[in-house]
Design an enzyme around this catalytic site. Structure first.
Site, PDB file in Angstrom:
ATOM      1  N   ASP A 157     -15.951   9.986  -2.573  1.00 13.84           N
ATOM      2  CA  ASP A 157     -14.691   9.761  -1.848  1.00 13.84           C
ATOM      3  C   ASP A 157     -14.212  11.117  -1.338  1.00 13.84           C
ATOM      4  O   ASP A 157     -14.734  12.168  -1.719  1.00 13.84           O
ATOM      5  CB  ASP A 157     -13.667   9.132  -2.796  1.00 13.84           C
ATOM      6  CG  ASP A 157     -12.427   8.606  -2.090  1.00 13.84           C
ATOM      7  OD1 ASP A 157     -12.422   8.551  -0.845  1.00 13.84           O
ATOM      8  OD2 ASP A 157     -11.454   8.249  -2.789  1.00 13.84           O
ATOM      9  N   GLN A 186     -10.431  -2.620  -3.111  1.00 11.75           N
ATOM     10  CA  GLN A 186     -11.614  -1.854  -2.714  1.00 11.75           C
ATOM     11  C   GLN A 186     -12.768  -2.091  -3.686  1.00 11.75           C
ATOM     12  O   GLN A 186     -13.935  -2.178  -3.290  1.00 11.75           O
ATOM     13  CB  GLN A 186     -11.281  -0.361  -2.676  1.00 11.75           C
ATOM     14  CG  GLN A 186     -12.445   0.538  -2.297  1.00 11.75           C
ATOM     15  CD  GLN A 186     -12.917   0.327  -0.877  1.00 11.75           C
ATOM     16  OE1 GLN A 186     -12.125   0.347   0.051  1.00 11.75           O
ATOM     17  NE2 GLN A 186     -14.219   0.122  -0.696  1.00 11.75           N
ATOM     18  N   ARG A 202       0.873  -1.177   0.000  1.00 12.55           N
ATOM     19  CA  ARG A 202       0.000   0.000   0.000  1.00 12.55           C
ATOM     20  C   ARG A 202       0.905   1.220   0.000  1.00 12.55           C
ATOM     21  O   ARG A 202       1.649   1.443   0.951  1.00 12.55           O
ATOM     22  CB  ARG A 202      -0.916   0.009   1.231  1.00 12.55           C
ATOM     23  CG  ARG A 202      -1.813   1.241   1.324  1.00 12.55           C
ATOM     24  CD  ARG A 202      -2.651   1.195   2.591  1.00 12.55           C
ATOM     25  NE  ARG A 202      -3.377   2.430   2.806  1.00 12.55           N
ATOM     26  CZ  ARG A 202      -4.615   2.675   2.374  1.00 12.55           C
ATOM     27  NH1 ARG A 202      -5.256   1.751   1.664  1.00 12.55           N
ATOM     28  NH2 ARG A 202      -5.209   3.817   2.623  1.00 12.55           N
ATOM     29  N   CYS A 215     -15.732   4.710   0.255  1.00 15.96           N
ATOM     30  CA  CYS A 215     -14.684   3.762   0.637  1.00 15.96           C
ATOM     31  C   CYS A 215     -14.103   4.055   2.026  1.00 15.96           C
ATOM     32  O   CYS A 215     -13.375   3.219   2.563  1.00 15.96           O
ATOM     33  CB  CYS A 215     -13.584   3.721  -0.410  1.00 15.96           C
ATOM     34  SG  CYS A 215     -12.851   5.317  -0.774  1.00 15.96           S
ATOM     35  N   HIS A 235      -6.947   1.059  -7.042  1.00 16.18           N
ATOM     36  CA  HIS A 235      -7.370   0.539  -5.732  1.00 16.18           C
ATOM     37  C   HIS A 235      -8.224  -0.724  -5.960  1.00 16.18           C
ATOM     38  O   HIS A 235      -9.417  -0.748  -5.644  1.00 16.18           O
ATOM     39  CB  HIS A 235      -8.174   1.606  -5.000  1.00 16.18           C
ATOM     40  CG  HIS A 235      -8.237   1.441  -3.519  1.00 16.18           C
ATOM     41  ND1 HIS A 235      -7.672   0.359  -2.858  1.00 16.18           N
ATOM     42  CD2 HIS A 235      -8.805   2.211  -2.546  1.00 16.18           C
ATOM     43  CE1 HIS A 235      -7.895   0.477  -1.567  1.00 16.18           C
ATOM     44  NE2 HIS A 235      -8.574   1.579  -1.344  1.00 16.18           N
ATOM     45  N   ARG A 254     -14.633  -5.577   2.550  1.00 16.62           N
ATOM     46  CA  ARG A 254     -13.221  -5.478   2.176  1.00 16.62           C
ATOM     47  C   ARG A 254     -12.456  -6.700   2.678  1.00 16.62           C
ATOM     48  O   ARG A 254     -11.594  -7.244   1.982  1.00 16.62           O
ATOM     49  CB  ARG A 254     -12.659  -4.196   2.794  1.00 16.62           C
ATOM     50  CG  ARG A 254     -11.287  -3.809   2.286  1.00 16.62           C
ATOM     51  CD  ARG A 254     -11.392  -3.040   0.955  1.00 16.62           C
ATOM     52  NE  ARG A 254     -10.056  -2.862   0.416  1.00 16.62           N
ATOM     53  CZ  ARG A 254      -9.175  -1.997   0.897  1.00 16.62           C
ATOM     54  NH1 ARG A 254      -9.509  -1.221   1.900  1.00 16.62           N
ATOM     55  NH2 ARG A 254      -7.977  -1.913   0.355  1.00 16.62           N
TER      56      ARG A 254
END
Length: 331
Positions: A232, A138, A108, A273, A135, A318
């Site tokens: 987001d 996600q 990450r 998210c 991503h 997730r």
């Protein structure tokens, strides 16, 4: 032909076919059912993974750690200050070392080239937990949540992303929607739209799957009849603090409000998210309120706390989808 992802890296969803993505989603649902019923599934006992974090996280770290332990694996977490990667040791050399210790590597961080370099040199599966460009883990959680709310029949549904549509989440949503037959709409300022070349690529994929891709700055046009409204944060992790003033100025009209949700279909859901700035109960939220007089940023608190909001189902998913990715690539 049976789907076999063993040994594959998981770096971006453009690299996976519709059938492969659908397989991972079905596997995710299965793991969620096993978790909910308390059925042990330590299918990868004896394996070990390492989590390399240049960017801190709550959901990503916890999802990988709990998912890995549910599967019987050992986990090592290396935060930004616990690794010499990129400082005293190159990414390539780090990959060659860790690939001899571990069965899988999660990354990450910032540059997509970093996670690609890890995958090229590690000799074991590498999973992208987030980069500036993509991503992918996600996305699986997002789509599983959509499936759960529409009886697993998502073809032809419309997902609208509101806000900074040039960011990694919006770009990734455009890809996964195109692959799975969902109409995708990016709604934001013209200067915050996905890269034109990626839009062209996704339009071609969408045409093959009977859906569409659209970019617009017209909120009513975007949201009328939508099934999913997604947003987001306006400033992503790692971006300079100075961009807040400009982003607030450009993105305020794309805040998800109850009026926006009323434009969508009656059974439409709201996704985010996380983390979300829907109130002032964070240091950043309080600071923005003091500096700019804005108490709710990308989404109104009323929407975030409404029945239409499925953000915490999304957060839980997730873990289940990450578990599916690890199992599929390590079995």
């Amino acid at each position: 032909m049976p789907i076999n992802l063993s040994g594959r890296p998981f770096l971006r969803l453009l690299d996976f076919s519709t059938e492969e993505i659908e397989y991972l989603l079905k596997l995710s649902k299965n793991f969620k059912d096993l978790k909910r019923t308390g059925t042990p599934h330590r299918y990868l006992e004896g394996k070990n993974i390492v989590l390399l974090f240049q960017k801190t996280s709550t959901r990503t770290r916890c999802a990988f750690e709990v998912g890995a332990m549910d599967l019987g694996m050992g986990v090592t977490y290396l935060d930004p200050g616990s690794s010499q990667m990129g400082k005293k040791e190159s990414i390539e050399d780090t990959a060659r070392v860790l690939g001899r210790f571990y069965d899988g590597i999660e990354f990450r961080g910032f540059a997509q080239t970093d996670v690609e370099d890890l995958a090229e040199n590690a000799g074991v599966p590498v999973w992208n937990g987030l980069t500036t460009e993509w991503h992918p883990t996600q996305m699986l959680a997002d789509i599983l949540t959509v499936q759960e709310n529409f009886n697993y029949d998502i073809k032809g549904k419309t997902l609208v992303f509101m806000g900074d549509a040039a960011n990694n989440v919006a770009r990734s949503l455009m890809v996964v929607c195109s692959k799975l037959g969902m109409n995708f709409v990016a709604c934001g300022p013209k200067e915050n739209m996905p890269d034109a070349e990626l839009v062209k690529t996704c339009e071609a994929i969408a045409a093959e799957n009977g859906c569409t891709v659209k970019c617009t700055d017209d909120v009513k046009d975007a949201c009328t009849g939508a099934d999913v409204i997604y947003t987001d944060v306006w400033v992503s992790m790692g971006e300079p603090d100075e961009v807040w003033a400009e982003r607030i100025k450009h993105l305020e009209k794309f805040r998800v409000t109850k009026e926006v949700m009323a434009m969508a279909n009656p059974d439409a859901i709201f996704l985010h998210c996380l983390p979300a700035f829907h109130d002032t109960n964070t240091t950043i939220g309080a600071d923005i309120a003091e500096r700019f007089g804005v108490t709710e940023m990308e989404v109104e608190d009323e929407v975030f706390e409404s029945k239409a909001s499925k953000v915490f189902d999304e957060a839980e998913n997730r873990m289940h989808t990450i578990k599916a990715v690890m199992y599929a690539t390590l079995q």
